[in-house]
Scaffold this motif. Structure first.
Motif, PDB file in Angstrom:
ATOM      1  N   SER A   1       0.857  -1.199  -0.031  1.00 45.32           N
ATOM      2  CA  SER A   1       0.150  -0.036   0.069  1.00 45.32           C
ATOM      3  C   SER A   1       0.810   1.426   0.006  1.00 45.32           C
ATOM      4  O   SER A   1       0.277   2.253  -0.107  1.00 45.32           O
ATOM      5  N   GLY A   2       2.129   1.051   0.137  1.00 41.66           N
ATOM      6  CA  GLY A   2       3.071   2.273   0.453  1.00 41.66           C
ATOM      7  C   GLY A   2       2.821   3.015   1.563  1.00 41.66           C
ATOM      8  O   GLY A   2       2.597   2.108   2.674  1.00 41.66           O
ATOM      9  N   ASP A   3       2.697   4.322   1.840  1.00 44.65           N
ATOM     10  CA  ASP A   3       2.485   5.206   2.812  1.00 44.65           C
ATOM     11  C   ASP A   3       0.955   4.750   3.491  1.00 44.65           C
ATOM     12  O   ASP A   3       0.029   4.846   2.885  1.00 44.65           O
ATOM     13  N   PRO A   4       1.053   4.327   4.965  1.00 45.54           N
ATOM     14  CA  PRO A   4      -0.182   3.786   5.335  1.00 45.54           C
ATOM     15  C   PRO A   4      -0.881   4.976   5.682  1.00 45.54           C
ATOM     16  O   PRO A   4      -2.348   4.644   5.914  1.00 45.54           O
ATOM     17  N   TRP A   5      -0.222   6.106   5.825  1.00 45.53           N
ATOM     18  CA  TRP A   5      -1.434   7.365   6.025  1.00 45.53           C
ATOM     19  C   TRP A   5      -1.836   7.893   4.704  1.00 45.53           C
ATOM     20  O   TRP A   5      -3.072   8.572   4.553  1.00 45.53           O
ATOM     21  N   ASN A   6      -1.449   7.336   3.627  1.00 46.34           N
ATOM     22  CA  ASN A   6      -2.019   7.746   2.035  1.00 46.34           C
ATOM     23  C   ASN A   6      -1.658   6.606   1.229  1.00 46.34           C
ATOM     24  O   ASN A   6      -0.933   6.763   0.506  1.00 46.34           O
ATOM     25  N   PRO A   7      -2.525   5.562   1.181  1.00 46.78           N
ATOM     26  CA  PRO A   7      -2.196   4.363   0.647  1.00 46.78           C
ATOM     27  C   PRO A   7      -2.539   4.635  -1.242  1.00 46.78           C
ATOM     28  O   PRO A   7      -3.246   5.454  -1.204  1.00 46.78           O
ATOM     29  N   GLN A   8      -1.947   3.790  -1.755  1.00 43.79           N
ATOM     30  CA  GLN A   8      -1.967   3.945  -3.142  1.00 43.79           C
ATOM     31  C   GLN A   8      -3.482   3.509  -3.734  1.00 43.79           C
ATOM     32  O   GLN A   8      -3.968   2.894  -3.096  1.00 43.79           O
ATOM     33  N   PRO A   9      -3.702   4.175  -4.741  1.00 41.80           N
ATOM     34  CA  PRO A   9      -5.248   3.934  -5.179  1.00 41.80           C
ATOM     35  C   PRO A   9      -5.676   2.551  -5.460  1.00 41.80           C
ATOM     36  O   PRO A   9      -6.652   2.434  -5.000  1.00 41.80           O
ATOM     37  N   ALA A  10      -4.482   1.826  -5.987  1.00 43.48           N
ATOM     38  CA  ALA A  10      -4.954   0.191  -6.026  1.00 43.48           C
ATOM     39  C   ALA A  10      -5.436  -0.289  -4.853  1.00 43.48           C
ATOM     40  O   ALA A  10      -6.285  -1.346  -4.704  1.00 43.48           O
ATOM     41  N   THR A  11      -4.693   0.147  -3.847  1.00 47.45           N
ATOM     42  CA  THR A  11      -4.906  -0.699  -2.535  1.00 47.45           C
ATOM     43  C   THR A  11      -6.292  -0.182  -2.183  1.00 47.45           C
ATOM     44  O   THR A  11      -7.110  -0.889  -1.593  1.00 47.45           O
ATOM     45  N   ILE A  12      -6.660   1.169  -2.182  1.00 48.60           N
ATOM     46  CA  ILE A  12      -7.888   1.887  -1.647  1.00 48.60           C
ATOM     47  C   ILE A  12      -9.150   1.011  -2.515  1.00 48.60           C
ATOM     48  O   ILE A  12      -9.957   0.730  -2.079  1.00 48.60           O
ATOM     49  N   SER A  13      -8.841   0.699  -3.840  1.00 51.91           N
ATOM     50  CA  SER A  13      -9.823   0.247  -4.971  1.00 51.91           C
ATOM     51  C   SER A  13     -10.082  -1.165  -4.124  1.00 51.91           C
ATOM     52  O   SER A  13     -11.469  -1.648  -3.984  1.00 51.91           O
ATOM     53  N   LYS A  14      -9.037  -2.099  -3.864  1.00 47.42           N
ATOM     54  CA  LYS A  14      -9.175  -3.253  -3.563  1.00 47.42           C
ATOM     55  C   LYS A  14      -9.760  -3.379  -2.039  1.00 47.42           C
ATOM     56  O   LYS A  14     -10.853  -4.208  -1.854  1.00 47.42           O
ATOM     57  N   VAL A  15      -9.452  -2.464  -1.091  1.00 47.02           N
ATOM     58  CA  VAL A  15     -10.180  -2.690   0.211  1.00 47.02           C
ATOM     59  C   VAL A  15     -11.444  -2.131   0.315  1.00 47.02           C
ATOM     60  O   VAL A  15     -12.355  -2.713   0.814  1.00 47.02           O
ATOM     61  N   MET A  16     -11.798  -1.258  -0.601  1.00 48.69           N
ATOM     62  CA  MET A  16     -13.338  -0.765  -0.752  1.00 48.69           C
ATOM     63  C   MET A  16     -14.155  -1.944  -1.477  1.00 48.69           C
ATOM     64  O   MET A  16     -15.143  -2.055  -0.851  1.00 48.69           O
ATOM     65  N   ALA A  17     -13.607  -2.653  -2.368  1.00 47.05           N
ATOM     66  CA  ALA A  17     -14.323  -3.620  -3.031  1.00 47.05           C
ATOM     67  C   ALA A  17     -14.680  -4.629  -1.978  1.00 47.05           C
ATOM     68  O   ALA A  17     -15.749  -5.139  -1.941  1.00 47.05           O
ATOM     69  N   MET A  18     -13.883  -5.080  -1.068  1.00 48.21           N
ATOM     70  CA  MET A  18     -13.959  -6.045  -0.142  1.00 48.21           C
ATOM     71  C   MET A  18     -15.032  -5.703   0.751  1.00 48.21           C
ATOM     72  O   MET A  18     -15.831  -6.318   1.212  1.00 48.21           O
ATOM     73  N   LEU A  19     -14.887  -4.392   1.450  1.00 50.61           N
ATOM     74  CA  LEU A  19     -15.884  -3.788   2.398  1.00 50.61           C
ATOM     75  C   LEU A  19     -17.240  -3.586   1.618  1.00 50.61           C
ATOM     76  O   LEU A  19     -18.449  -3.938   2.381  1.00 50.61           O
ATOM     77  N   GLU A  20     -17.364  -3.282   0.541  1.00 52.17           N
ATOM     78  CA  GLU A  20     -18.559  -3.094  -0.272  1.00 52.17           C
ATOM     79  C   GLU A  20     -19.288  -4.514  -0.175  1.00 52.17           C
ATOM     80  O   GLU A  20     -20.735  -4.620   0.009  1.00 52.17           O
ATOM     81  N   GLY A  21     -18.725  -5.526  -0.630  1.00 47.51           N
ATOM     82  CA  GLY A  21     -19.358  -6.923  -0.810  1.00 47.51           C
ATOM     83  C   GLY A  21     -19.534  -7.513   0.741  1.00 47.51           C
ATOM     84  O   GLY A  21     -20.758  -7.994   0.882  1.00 47.51           O
ATOM     85  N   VAL A  22     -18.722  -7.090   1.681  1.00 47.91           N
ATOM     86  CA  VAL A  22     -19.260  -7.454   3.002  1.00 47.91           C
ATOM     87  C   VAL A  22     -20.588  -6.584   3.563  1.00 47.91           C
ATOM     88  O   VAL A  22     -21.516  -7.451   4.150  1.00 47.91           O
ATOM     89  N   HIS A  23     -20.516  -5.534   3.378  1.00 39.65           N
ATOM     90  CA  HIS A  23     -21.733  -4.806   3.801  1.00 39.65           C
ATOM     91  C   HIS A  23     -22.857  -5.078   3.009  1.00 39.65           C
ATOM     92  O   HIS A  23     -24.088  -5.280   3.554  1.00 39.65           O
ATOM     93  N   LYS A  24     -22.747  -5.534   1.546  1.00 42.51           N
ATOM     94  CA  LYS A  24     -23.748  -5.921   0.808  1.00 42.51           C
ATOM     95  C   LYS A  24     -24.415  -7.240   1.338  1.00 42.51           C
ATOM     96  O   LYS A  24     -25.695  -7.471   1.421  1.00 42.51           O
ATOM     97  N   VAL A  25     -23.574  -8.387   1.653  1.00 46.20           N
ATOM     98  CA  VAL A  25     -24.113  -9.547   2.069  1.00 46.20           C
ATOM     99  C   VAL A  25     -24.565  -9.649   3.555  1.00 46.20           C
ATOM    100  O   VAL A  25     -25.252 -10.780   3.812  1.00 46.20           O
ATOM    101  N   LEU A  26     -24.093  -8.696   4.175  1.00 46.16           N
ATOM    102  CA  LEU A  26     -24.778  -8.709   5.742  1.00 46.16           C
ATOM    103  C   LEU A  26     -26.205  -8.606   5.880  1.00 46.16           C
ATOM    104  O   LEU A  26     -26.663  -7.507   5.068  1.00 46.16           O
ATOM    105  N   LYS A  27     -26.759  -9.209   6.546  1.00 42.92           N
ATOM    106  CA  LYS A  27     -28.326  -8.869   6.888  1.00 42.92           C
ATOM    107  C   LYS A  27     -28.442  -7.604   7.755  1.00 42.92           C
ATOM    108  O   LYS A  27     -27.475  -7.187   8.275  1.00 42.92           O
ATOM    109  N   PRO A  28     -29.670  -6.996   7.739  1.00 42.69           N
ATOM    110  CA  PRO A  28     -29.674  -5.706   8.547  1.00 42.69           C
ATOM    111  C   PRO A  28     -29.259  -6.064  10.256  1.00 42.69           C
ATOM    112  O   PRO A  28     -29.603  -7.298  10.929  1.00 42.69           O
ATOM    113  N   ASN A  29     -28.543  -5.184  10.684  1.00 40.31           N
ATOM    114  CA  ASN A  29     -28.018  -5.408  12.132  1.00 40.31           C
ATOM    115  C   ASN A  29     -26.943  -6.523  11.969  1.00 40.31           C
ATOM    116  O   ASN A  29     -26.507  -7.019  13.149  1.00 40.31           O
TER     117      ASN A  29
END
Length: 257
Positions: free
Chosen positions: A142-170
């Motif tokens: 990711s490079g600088d942990p305070w300012n991750p590279q765009p590719a890292t941001i894209s992968k992490v966000m894809a993971m979190l968006e998928g997790v948020h999507k498959v989670l039930k309410p609450n």
């Protein structure tokens, strides 16, 4: 159980990679899983069982991301949680996990070859999603942990968006990681997500973080609570860490530099 505590463990010694960047190579994992029976990243279940039990009910439907050859799903099953789905990107890991679970009589645990960046599940179908050390791999280049590279941001966000999507309410997302709140906050608090954020730490000498993100419970107080976090002291001596965990200390050193 940690191999240091259990001399009869089936864990075979693995040659340490020269750097954490090796973990981005799928061929590395296929080769490793072909030769390694079991390895636990970031401590075994006994170290955070009390935290898990506070948030997972026996009737919860659970998804484990990046199961590898961990025994986490087996330990959850022994605690009465039987609706478990494990995924991993490595076909070798998936096949060997299936064989191991069947040999132990855990036929109810499902194991699938799947990419956590593109989850093949319908919306709102799991009560709990767990990752243990899997997200950390996305940060190794990711490079600088305070300012991750765009590719890292894209992968992490894809993971979190998928997790948020498959989670039930609450539903809750449990993340067991080295990542400190200062580094995880920009991702977890993205406006796309509705979850609240809590965390605990565990480990002797070195602290591992146990995040609990509950979907649909976000409030303005969450932002303030992260700003006020008192960070535990951090040891940089890899002798105090378990196995390969010390390889992830690179980002910790950058934090303190």
């Amino acid at each position: 159980m940690d191999t240091a505590q259990n001399p009869d463990s089936d864990h075979k010694k693995t040659d340490l990679p020269s750097s954490a960047s090796v973990y981005l190579d799928p061929n590395y994992w296929n080769q490793r899983f072909s030769n390694e029976e079991h390895y636990e990243w970031f401590k075994d279940y006994s170290h955070f069982r009390h935290l898990m039990q506070s948030h997972i009910k026996p009737n919860s439907s659970v998804l484990e991301l990046g199961c590898g050859n961990s025994q986490l799903c087996e330990e959850l099953y022994k605690d009465g949680i039987t609706d478990i789905t494990c995924i991993d990107l490595s076909s070798v890991a998936v096949e060997r996990m299936k064989e191991r679970l069947l040999s132990k009589g855990y036929e109810e645990i499902k194991v699938l070859e799947a990419d956590m960046l593109d989850l093949p599940f319908s919306n709102e179908c799991f009560d709990v999603v767990i990752e243990k050390g899997t997200m950390d791999v996305l940060f190794v280049d990711s490079g600088d942990p305070w300012n991750p590279q765009p590719a890292t941001i894209s992968k992490v966000m894809a993971m979190l968006e998928g997790v948020h999507k498959v989670l039930k309410p609450n539903g809750i997302f449990i993340s067991i990681t080295f990542g400190q709140p200062h580094f995880r906050k920009p991702f977890f608090h993205n406006a796309k997500f509705t979850w609240s954020i809590e965390w605990s730490t565990f480990g002797d000498g070195f602290h591992y973080f146990f995040y609990i993100l509950r979907k649909g419970r976000r409030s303005s107080d969450d932002e303030d609570s992260i700003e006020k976090i008192q960070m535990p002291s951090i040891s940089l001596y890899h002798e105090e860490l378990e196995g390969e965990d010390y390889i992830f200390r690179t980002n910790i050193e950058e934090l303190n530099s």
